[in-house]
Motif scaffolding. Structure first.
Motif, PDB file in Angstrom:
ATOM      1  N   ARG A 212       1.896   6.923  -8.913  1.00 35.27           N
ATOM      2  CA  ARG A 212       2.382   6.293 -10.148  1.00 35.27           C
ATOM      3  C   ARG A 212       3.789   5.747  -9.980  1.00 35.27           C
ATOM      4  O   ARG A 212       4.080   4.607 -10.379  1.00 35.27           O
ATOM      5  CB  ARG A 212       2.350   7.317 -11.289  1.00 35.27           C
ATOM      6  N   LEU A 213       4.679   6.536  -9.377  1.00 31.65           N
ATOM      7  CA  LEU A 213       6.059   6.091  -9.193  1.00 31.65           C
ATOM      8  C   LEU A 213       6.148   4.910  -8.237  1.00 31.65           C
ATOM      9  O   LEU A 213       6.957   3.996  -8.439  1.00 31.65           O
ATOM     10  CB  LEU A 213       6.910   7.243  -8.666  1.00 31.65           C
ATOM     11  N   LEU A 214       5.307   4.908  -7.215  1.00 35.40           N
ATOM     12  CA  LEU A 214       5.314   3.801  -6.262  1.00 35.40           C
ATOM     13  C   LEU A 214       4.848   2.525  -6.931  1.00 35.40           C
ATOM     14  O   LEU A 214       5.421   1.449  -6.720  1.00 35.40           O
ATOM     15  CB  LEU A 214       4.427   4.135  -5.061  1.00 35.40           C
ATOM     16  N   ARG A 215       3.809   2.618  -7.767  1.00 38.38           N
ATOM     17  CA  ARG A 215       3.349   1.422  -8.484  1.00 38.38           C
ATOM     18  C   ARG A 215       4.416   0.912  -9.455  1.00 38.38           C
ATOM     19  O   ARG A 215       4.607  -0.297  -9.590  1.00 38.38           O
ATOM     20  CB  ARG A 215       2.045   1.725  -9.218  1.00 38.38           C
ATOM     21  N   GLU A 216       5.112   1.834 -10.121  1.00 43.00           N
ATOM     22  CA  GLU A 216       6.189   1.424 -11.027  1.00 43.00           C
ATOM     23  C   GLU A 216       7.314   0.734 -10.259  1.00 43.00           C
ATOM     24  O   GLU A 216       7.875  -0.263 -10.719  1.00 43.00           O
ATOM     25  CB  GLU A 216       6.738   2.643 -11.770  1.00 43.00           C
ATOM     26  N   TRP A 217       7.647   1.274  -9.072  1.00 41.73           N
ATOM     27  CA  TRP A 217       8.712   0.696  -8.267  1.00 41.73           C
ATOM     28  C   TRP A 217       8.328  -0.699  -7.769  1.00 41.73           C
ATOM     29  O   TRP A 217       9.130  -1.624  -7.794  1.00 41.73           O
ATOM     30  CB  TRP A 217       9.005   1.622  -7.091  1.00 41.73           C
ATOM     31  N   ILE A 218       7.078  -0.858  -7.336  1.00 38.54           N
ATOM     32  CA  ILE A 218       6.610  -2.177  -6.875  1.00 38.54           C
ATOM     33  C   ILE A 218       6.628  -3.175  -8.025  1.00 38.54           C
ATOM     34  O   ILE A 218       7.014  -4.343  -7.856  1.00 38.54           O
ATOM     35  CB  ILE A 218       5.208  -2.055  -6.269  1.00 38.54           C
ATOM     36  N   ASP A 219       6.246  -2.728  -9.223  1.00 33.68           N
ATOM     37  CA  ASP A 219       6.293  -3.618 -10.388  1.00 33.68           C
ATOM     38  C   ASP A 219       7.708  -4.075 -10.670  1.00 33.68           C
ATOM     39  O   ASP A 219       7.948  -5.237 -11.024  1.00 33.68           O
ATOM     40  CB  ASP A 219       5.720  -2.899 -11.616  1.00 33.68           C
ATOM     41  N   ARG A 220       8.701  -3.158 -10.499  1.00 33.16           N
ATOM     42  CA  ARG A 220      10.089  -3.545 -10.721  1.00 33.16           C
ATOM     43  C   ARG A 220      10.548  -4.568  -9.680  1.00 33.16           C
ATOM     44  O   ARG A 220      11.303  -5.487  -9.993  1.00 33.16           O
ATOM     45  CB  ARG A 220      10.996  -2.310 -10.669  1.00 33.16           C
ATOM     46  N   LEU A 221      10.081  -4.422  -8.444  1.00 29.81           N
ATOM     47  CA  LEU A 221      10.449  -5.363  -7.392  1.00 29.81           C
ATOM     48  C   LEU A 221       9.898  -6.768  -7.681  1.00 29.81           C
ATOM     49  O   LEU A 221      10.517  -7.771  -7.308  1.00 29.81           O
ATOM     50  CB  LEU A 221       9.917  -4.893  -6.039  1.00 29.81           C
ATOM     51  N   ARG A 222       8.766  -6.831  -8.343  1.00 28.02           N
ATOM     52  CA  ARG A 222       8.124  -8.124  -8.603  1.00 28.02           C
ATOM     53  C   ARG A 222       8.750  -8.868  -9.772  1.00 28.02           C
ATOM     54  O   ARG A 222       8.472 -10.049  -9.975  1.00 28.02           O
ATOM     55  CB  ARG A 222       6.641  -7.907  -8.869  1.00 28.02           C
ATOM     56  N   ARG A 223       9.555  -8.188 -10.552  1.00 27.88           N
ATOM     57  CA  ARG A 223      10.137  -8.838 -11.735  1.00 27.88           C
ATOM     58  C   ARG A 223      11.279  -9.777 -11.334  1.00 27.88           C
ATOM     59  O   ARG A 223      11.952  -9.578 -10.370  1.00 27.88           O
ATOM     60  CB  ARG A 223      10.656  -7.786 -12.720  1.00 27.88           C
TER      61      ARG A 223
END
Length: 223
Positions: A212-223
């Motif tokens: 979950r944390l990795l997916r959240e971090w990747i989402d932040r990188l894509r913003r």
């Protein structure tokens, strides 16, 4: 490695990776091993840093790994795991009952009896009250007392997972003795249909949080 920093220089990178690139699976596997050592160094008080002389590809992957550790791994604390377990308890349900017990594995009967006596002496007060210590702490006490050839484990296992628990709790045939483990015993045995805390399913909770944390971090990188 020296205090204050662990440096991977260009020569070391080439020795480990065979080239200035980390694009192959084999090279990335070797890099992952180096990162594990860097992470262990950081946990022991060494400040890991990335040498500016590294090839760009290696330096980039190292920096991503460090940022990932700070954004993901550092957030998987015991308190956070308990909170996650409480909020998502159904995600960690068991399909079969599990045994919870303290398992003693010893080379001989004398070692086993000594280990049990030490546990009783440190966990039970004169008034009969009991403060259960983690198995790792019990092992440290035994080492200080000079007790060797004995392991103490706090086990949570379903039938078929641990041969000693299968024998002692579920009634299976005993495993064959070995030179290292000739006798065994269990204490504080009970069966439970569902995990009671994050520690009962620590690996599953950590993997759930990491994903979950990795997916959240990747989402932040894509913003």
């Amino acid at each position: 490695m020296r205090r204050g920093a662990e440096v991977i220089d260009r020569v070391e990178a080439r020795r480990l990776l065979g080239a200035d690139t980390v694009d192959t699976a084999a090279a990335r596997y070797m890099l992952a091993g180096y990162l594990l050592r860097l992470d262990a160094a950081r946990k022991e008080g060494y400040a890991a840093r990335v040498d500016s002389g590294l090839p760009d590809a290696v330096r980039r992957d190292l920096m991503v790994a460090f940022i990932t550790a700070d954004s993901v791994e550092s957030r998987i604390t015991q308190d956070a795991m308990e909170e996650c377990f409480t909020a998502c308890r159904d995600s960690f349900a068991w399909s079969a009952p599990h045994a919870k017990c303290r398992l003693f594995l010893a080379a001989d009967t004398a070692g086993l009896e000594r280990a049990v006596a030490i546990v009783d002496s440190v966990e039970f007060a004169p008034d009969g009250s009991c403060v259960k210590l983690p198995a790792q702490e019990i092992m440290s006490i035994m080492l200080r007392e000079g007790v060797k050839g004995v392991r103490v484990l706090d086990v949570v296992a379903a039938r078929g997972v641990n041969p000693y628990v299968d024998h002692l709790v579920f009634g299976a045939a005993p495993p064959l003795p070995t030179a290292e483990i000739g006798v065994w015993a269990a204490a504080d045995v009970r069966l439970t249909d569902a995990p009671e805390s994050a520690s009962d399913v620590a690996d599953a909770v950590a993997a759930f949080m990491r994903d979950r944390l990795l997916r959240e971090w990747i989402d932040r990188l894509r913003r």
